[in-house]
Design a protein around this motif. Structure first.
Motif, PDB file in Angstrom:
ATOM      1  N   ASP A 139       2.870  15.411  -9.823  1.00  0.00           N
ATOM      2  CA  ASP A 139       1.606  15.769  -9.168  1.00  0.00           C
ATOM      3  C   ASP A 139       1.512  15.145  -7.788  1.00  0.00           C
ATOM      4  OD1 ASP A 139      -0.714  17.146  -8.930  1.00  0.00           O
ATOM      5  OD2 ASP A 139      -1.945  15.776 -10.109  1.00  0.00           O
ATOM      6  N   ASP A 141       0.713  28.668 -17.759  1.00  0.00           N
ATOM      7  CA  ASP A 141       0.053  27.660 -16.924  1.00  0.00           C
ATOM      8  C   ASP A 141       0.379  27.857 -15.452  1.00  0.00           C
ATOM      9  OD1 ASP A 141      -1.654  25.780 -18.317  1.00  0.00           O
ATOM     10  OD2 ASP A 141       0.108  25.241 -19.488  1.00  0.00           O
ATOM     11  N   LEU A 167      -2.182  26.243 -12.946  1.00  0.00           N
ATOM     12  CA  LEU A 167      -2.093  24.790 -12.800  1.00  0.00           C
ATOM     13  C   LEU A 167      -0.821  24.401 -12.059  1.00  0.00           C
ATOM     14  CD1 LEU A 167      -3.174  21.970 -13.386  1.00  0.00           C
ATOM     15  CD2 LEU A 167      -2.063  22.078 -15.633  1.00  0.00           C
ATOM     16  N   ARG A 201      -1.344  25.107  -8.324  1.00  0.00           N
ATOM     17  CA  ARG A 201      -2.235  24.151  -7.655  1.00  0.00           C
ATOM     18  C   ARG A 201      -1.561  22.797  -7.479  1.00  0.00           C
ATOM     19  NH1 ARG A 201      -6.022  26.261 -11.309  1.00  0.00           N
ATOM     20  NH2 ARG A 201      -6.014  24.300 -12.483  1.00  0.00           N
ATOM     21  N   ARG A 202      -0.865  22.331  -8.509  1.00  0.00           N
ATOM     22  CA  ARG A 202      -0.198  21.032  -8.386  1.00  0.00           C
ATOM     23  C   ARG A 202       0.940  21.083  -7.364  1.00  0.00           C
ATOM     24  NH1 ARG A 202       0.838  17.358 -13.711  1.00  0.00           N
ATOM     25  NH2 ARG A 202      -1.329  16.900 -14.256  1.00  0.00           N
ATOM     26  N   ARG A 223      -2.955  20.856  -4.474  1.00  0.00           N
ATOM     27  CA  ARG A 223      -4.365  21.219  -4.614  1.00  0.00           C
ATOM     28  C   ARG A 223      -5.013  21.622  -3.288  1.00  0.00           C
ATOM     29  NH1 ARG A 223      -3.525  17.603  -8.744  1.00  0.00           N
ATOM     30  NH2 ARG A 223      -4.330  18.268 -10.765  1.00  0.00           N
ATOM     31  N   GLY A 250      -5.141  31.190 -15.486  1.00  0.00           N
ATOM     32  CA  GLY A 250      -4.577  29.983 -16.058  1.00  0.00           C
ATOM     33  C   GLY A 250      -4.658  29.953 -17.554  1.00  0.00           C
TER      34      GLY A 250
END
Length: 505
Positions: free
Chosen positions: A191, A218, A221, A224-225, A229, A290
């Motif tokens: 992350d 996923d 997610l 975004r990671r 973000r 998601g």
């Protein structure tokens, strides 16, 4: 940092061919922040293991930082970067195994094209969210995951676990896919990115995830990671995932660095080596939320390409010109079918044609295949004699990039001057856009318009009246009973020729 890749395919030493690294040698690759080495701890007919070891120099790491990187004093020199797998290892992997990630292996093409038994180990990996996140990200990709939390101190178990895991992956996976899984998911699990996240990160994500990200439960997610973000970048990625394969000139130009002050994101320890920009990809309807889907859907660009190839086969076409060929995906698929004896690709962008030439490996293409192909630059709104003489022409996701006042010129060039026996046109169905979460406006920022089904049919009818063609229509993708398909396709033919494609007039 250490990563090992093992296989038991027989003979196991073929792993060296797939990775393009000889088992008898230790090879070094300089990075801006250290040195990457590839060696083989074991290399036998039964089992072979390749190791990638990244030796990070903390001083070089600091000296290679960009001017905009914040100063964290002692934290610049004291950190986990030399020991724990992270985005630095992902960048080294992309550099060292660049050819293997594309799936190309001239000496073992069949082995490179299919799944093989693989075992991948990472002794120390930062994993925000704990071992469960490793299972969550890797298991849908066909891996059997072993993830054990590393304790803060084995001598003091009451202190609990650290944020690191020992990760092992086992499965029968194509090696190129396995490398791309790691390239994307190592920084996703951490992350964090240890270099400035610029707009070209979207291209890297889409390129590495082209064959699997759209179907991952996923994907939201992960996106975004991977993009730190940064909502502006994530929104662009979601839109491109919604329309996989929609190549346009602007996407193929070198990315422009974003202003750090305009969109603050995670800090960077060092800039990583860059990669060339790639081509775009799509999450089918309703998949960008998601939520975990019961059954993964095939990417829309694959369905679209198959629909076009199927129609060309029905027409009995032997010579085809791809008008607006972008990075050459359709051209490559046509060349793979020997019944297409003459194939041409044309695009207004020289950069797109250069990428197409690299994708098609034009410099090493066999002579018999090369004789069937022609790539050239041209504008579809200007008459060009090179467009003529083909059984069929394809405008796949092209017309929506043309300014409406210039559509008449395109019609005149394609249907009036070039006048092939058949023309296939695909374009987004604007009515279907409400099925894409995170999509605001049109599917791509370069789209000048997007037609409803009625608008597309009205345009096609006008073309037929003007130039003496007939037309039939087919859906591409899930045909929603209320909204229609995500992509609409028109099959034009001179006189009664259109009826060879079936569908509704």
């Amino acid at each position: 940092m250490l990563l090992t890749i093992s296989t038991t395919v027989r003979p196991a030493t073929d792993l060296g061919f797939l990775l393009h690294k000889h088992p008898d040698r230790v090879q070094e690759f300089g990075q801006s922040y250290g040195t990457a080495r590839v060696f083989y701890p074991e290399a036998g007919a039964e089992r072979c293991t390749a190791a990638l070891m990244l030796d990070v120099d903390p001083v070089r790491l600091v000296r290679s930082r960009g001017r905009s990187t914040p100063d964290y004093a002692l934290g610049q020199y004291v950190n986990d970067r030399p020991y724990a797998a992270s985005s630095l290892l992902a960048v080294a992997l992309a550099d060292v195994f660049r050819t293997a990630r594309t799936g190309r292996c001239d000496s073992r093409p069949e082995l490179a094209a299919g799944p093989i038994p693989l075992e991948i180990t990472l002794p120390v990996l930062p994993c925000r969210g704990g071992p469960e996140m490793a299972h969550r990200f890797f298991e849908p990709l066909g891996w059997t995951v072993g993830a054990q939390a590393v304790p803060l101190d084995e001598g003091f178990p009451e202190w609990g676990d650290s944020r690191y895991v020992r990760l092992s992956l086992r499965g029968e996976v194509r090696l190129a896919d396995a490398l791309n899984h790691l390239y994307v998911l190592l920084p996703v699990l951490d992350d964090a990115k240890h270099y400035w996240i610029a707009s070209d990160e979207v291209d890297k994500l889409i390129r590495a995830g082209e064959s699997w990200l759209a179907a991952h439960p996923d994907r939201s997610l992960i996106t975004r990671r991977y993009l730190g973000r940064r909502w502006a970048l994530a929104r662009t990625a979601f839109a491109r995932l919604a329309e996989l394969g929609d190549d346009v000139e602007e996407d193929l130009e070198p990315p422009v660095e974003e202003d750090p002050a305009a969109d603050p994101g995670p800090t960077a320890d060092a800039p990583a080596s860059g990669e060339p920009a790639g081509e775009p990809p799509a999450v089918p309807a309703g998949e960008a939320s998601g939520e975990r889907d019961a059954a993964p859907k095939r990417p829309l660009n694959v369905l679209r390409r198959e629909a076009v190839l199927g129609a060309l086969a029905e027409f009995g076409a032997h010579s085809v010109i791809d008008l607006g060929c972008g990075s050459g995906q359709l051209v490559g698929a046509l060349l793979d079918r020997p019944e297409f004896t003459k194939v041409a690709g044309v695009d207004v962008s020289a950069q797109a044609l250069a990428i197409a030439a690299r994708r098609l490996r034009l410099d090493r293409m066999p002579d018999r295949r090369r004789e069937r192909l022609q790539l050239f630059q041209g504008a579809l709104t200007y008459t060009d004699d090179r467009f003529a003489g083909y059984d069929a022409a394809v405008l796949m996701e092209v017309v929506e990039h043309v300014d409406p006042p210039r559509l008449n010129a395109l019609e005149r060039v394609v249907f009036g001057a070039a006048r092939p026996g058949h023309v296939i046109v695909t374009t987004p169905n604007a009515e279907y856009n409400v099925r894409y979460d995170f999509l605001e406006g049109m599917r791509h920022p370069d789209h000048r318009f997007e037609w409803t089904r009625a608008e597309f049919q009205a345009w096609a009818a006008g073309v037929c009246r003007e130039y003496g063609y007939r037309v039939a229509f087919r859906p591409v993708g899930d045909d929603d009973p209320e909204l229609g398909p995500p992509t609409q396709m028109a099959l034009f033919g001179r006189g009664s020729a259109a009826n060879a494609g079936g569908g509704d007039d």
